[in-house]
Design a protein around this motif. Structure first.
Motif, short mmCIF file in Angstrom:
data_model
loop_
_atom_site.label_atom_id
_atom_site.label_comp_id
_atom_site.label_asym_id
_atom_site.label_seq_id
_atom_site.Cartn_x
_atom_site.Cartn_y
_atom_site.Cartn_z
N SER A 117 0.84 -1.20 0.00
CA SER A 117 0.00 0.00 0.00
C SER A 117 0.88 1.25 0.00
N LYS A 118 0.30 2.37 -0.42
CA LYS A 118 1.04 3.63 -0.47
C LYS A 118 1.52 4.03 0.91
N GLU A 119 0.65 3.86 1.92
CA GLU A 119 1.02 4.23 3.29
C GLU A 119 2.17 3.36 3.79
N ALA A 120 2.12 2.08 3.44
CA ALA A 120 3.20 1.17 3.84
C ALA A 120 4.51 1.56 3.16
N ASP A 178 5.43 -1.35 10.16
CA ASP A 178 5.64 -0.84 11.51
C ASP A 178 6.13 -1.94 12.45
N THR A 179 5.64 -3.15 12.24
CA THR A 179 6.00 -4.27 13.10
C THR A 179 7.35 -4.88 12.75
N MET A 180 7.64 -4.96 11.46
CA MET A 180 8.80 -5.75 11.02
C MET A 180 10.04 -4.94 10.64
N ILE A 181 9.88 -3.66 10.33
CA ILE A 181 11.02 -2.88 9.85
C ILE A 181 11.41 -1.84 10.90
N THR A 182 12.59 -1.98 11.43
CA THR A 182 13.07 -1.01 12.42
C THR A 182 13.58 0.24 11.71
N GLN A 183 13.63 1.32 12.46
CA GLN A 183 14.11 2.57 11.88
C GLN A 183 15.63 2.59 11.78
N ASP A 184 16.12 3.48 10.96
CA ASP A 184 17.56 3.68 10.79
C ASP A 184 18.10 4.31 12.07
N ILE A 185 18.72 3.49 12.92
CA ILE A 185 19.16 3.95 14.24
C ILE A 185 20.17 5.09 14.14
N GLU A 190 10.07 18.94 21.79
CA GLU A 190 9.06 18.02 21.26
C GLU A 190 9.70 16.97 20.36
N ALA A 191 10.55 17.41 19.44
CA ALA A 191 11.21 16.48 18.52
C ALA A 191 12.17 15.56 19.27
N ALA A 192 12.92 16.13 20.20
CA ALA A 192 13.93 15.35 20.94
C ALA A 192 13.28 14.21 21.71
N PHE A 193 12.20 14.49 22.42
CA PHE A 193 11.57 13.44 23.22
C PHE A 193 10.79 12.45 22.35
N ARG A 194 10.29 12.93 21.21
CA ARG A 194 9.62 12.00 20.29
C ARG A 194 10.63 10.99 19.75
N ILE A 195 11.80 11.47 19.35
CA ILE A 195 12.84 10.58 18.83
C ILE A 195 13.37 9.67 19.94
N TYR A 196 13.53 10.24 21.12
CA TYR A 196 14.03 9.48 22.27
C TYR A 196 13.09 8.31 22.58
N HIS A 197 11.80 8.57 22.62
CA HIS A 197 10.85 7.49 22.92
C HIS A 197 10.78 6.48 21.77
N SER A 198 10.99 6.93 20.56
CA SER A 198 11.04 6.01 19.43
C SER A 198 12.23 5.06 19.58
N LEU A 199 13.35 5.59 20.03
CA LEU A 199 14.53 4.76 20.26
C LEU A 199 14.30 3.76 21.40
N LEU A 200 13.61 4.21 22.44
CA LEU A 200 13.30 3.31 23.55
C LEU A 200 12.38 2.18 23.10
N GLN A 201 11.43 2.50 22.23
CA GLN A 201 10.50 1.48 21.73
C GLN A 201 11.22 0.40 20.94
N GLN A 202 12.37 0.76 20.39
CA GLN A 202 13.17 -0.21 19.64
C GLN A 202 14.20 -0.90 20.54
N LYS A 203 13.91 -0.89 21.84
CA LYS A 203 14.71 -1.60 22.83
C LYS A 203 16.11 -1.01 23.01
N ASN A 204 16.24 0.29 22.78
CA ASN A 204 17.52 0.96 23.02
C ASN A 204 17.53 1.49 24.45
N ASP A 205 18.52 1.10 25.21
CA ASP A 205 18.64 1.52 26.60
C ASP A 205 19.42 2.83 26.68
#
Length: 309
Positions: free
Chosen positions: A142-145, A180-187, A204-219
């Motif tokens: 799909s286009k969104e994917a 979203d489930t299978m492809i991780t972001q470019d760390i 706003e951007a800093a904490f959004r990116i920070y939480h995105s990194l945490l969601q990808q199991k980055n400590d």
């Protein structure tokens, strides 16, 4: 036929080379040589060009000089002679920098070769490349994917094909949730973005990116040294820019890619002294968290807020 491809982005150069070779049809013998190969010897290139095919198949010889300094591994006089008398084989040469026409080989290229110069402004169209791969692999998306997939891949173009093969195992139309489930972001890109958001004081951007990194199991314990490395790169580039060095000189000195230097130079990085201060604070935080003196999450988030004050 002789084709010469000039460009600094390795992935884009190889894509162009493969496109050129693909146009030559099927059932040809291909010989690849790279000056990066520790066993590289120019005589092997000469032999591949000169040897007659046992089965009378068309032949393509690809020579990649991946660093301007590695031209010393090429016998340019011999190469010039070969090009002027080339028969029975197609030769594709890739270079990082165009050879001036004031040099003999440069004149030979102008007269005998098809030149393909990949300019910095040309960039790389990830969307078109994705569409091509989807068609080749017979995958529906799909286009969104597709938009999310391109975003997640970032600048790691070489990763696109392997990630698509992974998605192809689903054996169905790929939707946004699948990506979203299978492809991780470019760390690496995320960490650079986090560093820049901190320096831009964009909470706003800093904490959004920070939480995105945490969601990808980055400590945070793992993030601190990576962010430090990112800030250190910014510090080095900013210092060299202030000293009057050009992009190409910075690339050589720091062993960075053209894209990395261009991306970092496009940022408003602030004072170098501030970056040094942040590096020291990150080092202190790293030590304290490892000693158990402070909670790693709280310490990292407080440091983020301090940087953005």
């Amino acid at each position: 036929m002789i084709d010469v491809v000039v460009g600094k982005n390795r992935f884009i150069v190889l894509e162009k080379v493969n496109s050129i070779i693909k146009q030559k049809g099927m059932n040809f013998e291909r010989y690849d040589f790279s000056t990066k190969d520790p066993d590289f010897h120019f005589l092997n290139v000469v032999e591949a060009i000169s040897t007659i095919s046992l089965f009378d198949n068309p032949r393509v010889v690809f020579l990649y000089v991946e660093d301007e300094k590695e031209m010393k591994r090429i016998d340019t006089d011999s190469l010039s002679e070969i090009i002027q008398n080339l028969t029975g084989v197609d030769l594709v040469i890739a270079l990082t920098k165009r050879i001036p026409q004031t040099q003999k080989l440069g004149k030979i290229f102008k007269k005998h070769a098809n030149m393909h110069v990949i300019l910095e402004k040309d960039g790389f169209n990830k969307e078109n490349y994705l569409r091509r791969l989807l068609k080749e692999k017979n995958i529906s998306m799909s286009k969104e994917a597709g938009n999310l997939f391109v975003e997640r891949i970032g600048e790691d173009y070489a990763r696109m094909e392997s990630e698509l093969e992974k998605l192809g195992l689903l054996d169905k139309r790929i939707e946004k949730d699948d990506v979203d489930t299978m492809i991780t972001q470019d760390i690496d890109r995320l960490v650079f973005d986090l560093s820049n958001a901190l320096l831009d004081k964009n909470k706003e951007a800093a904490f959004r990116i920070y939480h995105s990194l945490l969601q990808q199991k980055n400590d945070p314990l793992g993030l601190a040294p990576i962010v430090s490395s990112s800030l250190r790169s910014i510090y080095q580039i900013e210092t060299l820019v202030n000293l009057g060095y050009s992009n190409s000189q910075i690339e050589d000195m720091l062993k960075m890619s053209e894209n990395q230097v261009r991306f970092l130079r496009s940022r408003r990085l602030g004072k170098v002294s501030n970056i040094l201060y942040y590096l020291n604070k990150l080092s202190e935080m790293d030590q304290k968290t490892k000693l158990g003196e402070v909670d790693r999450f709280v310490a990292f988030e407080l440091l983020m807020l301090e940087i953005m004050q």
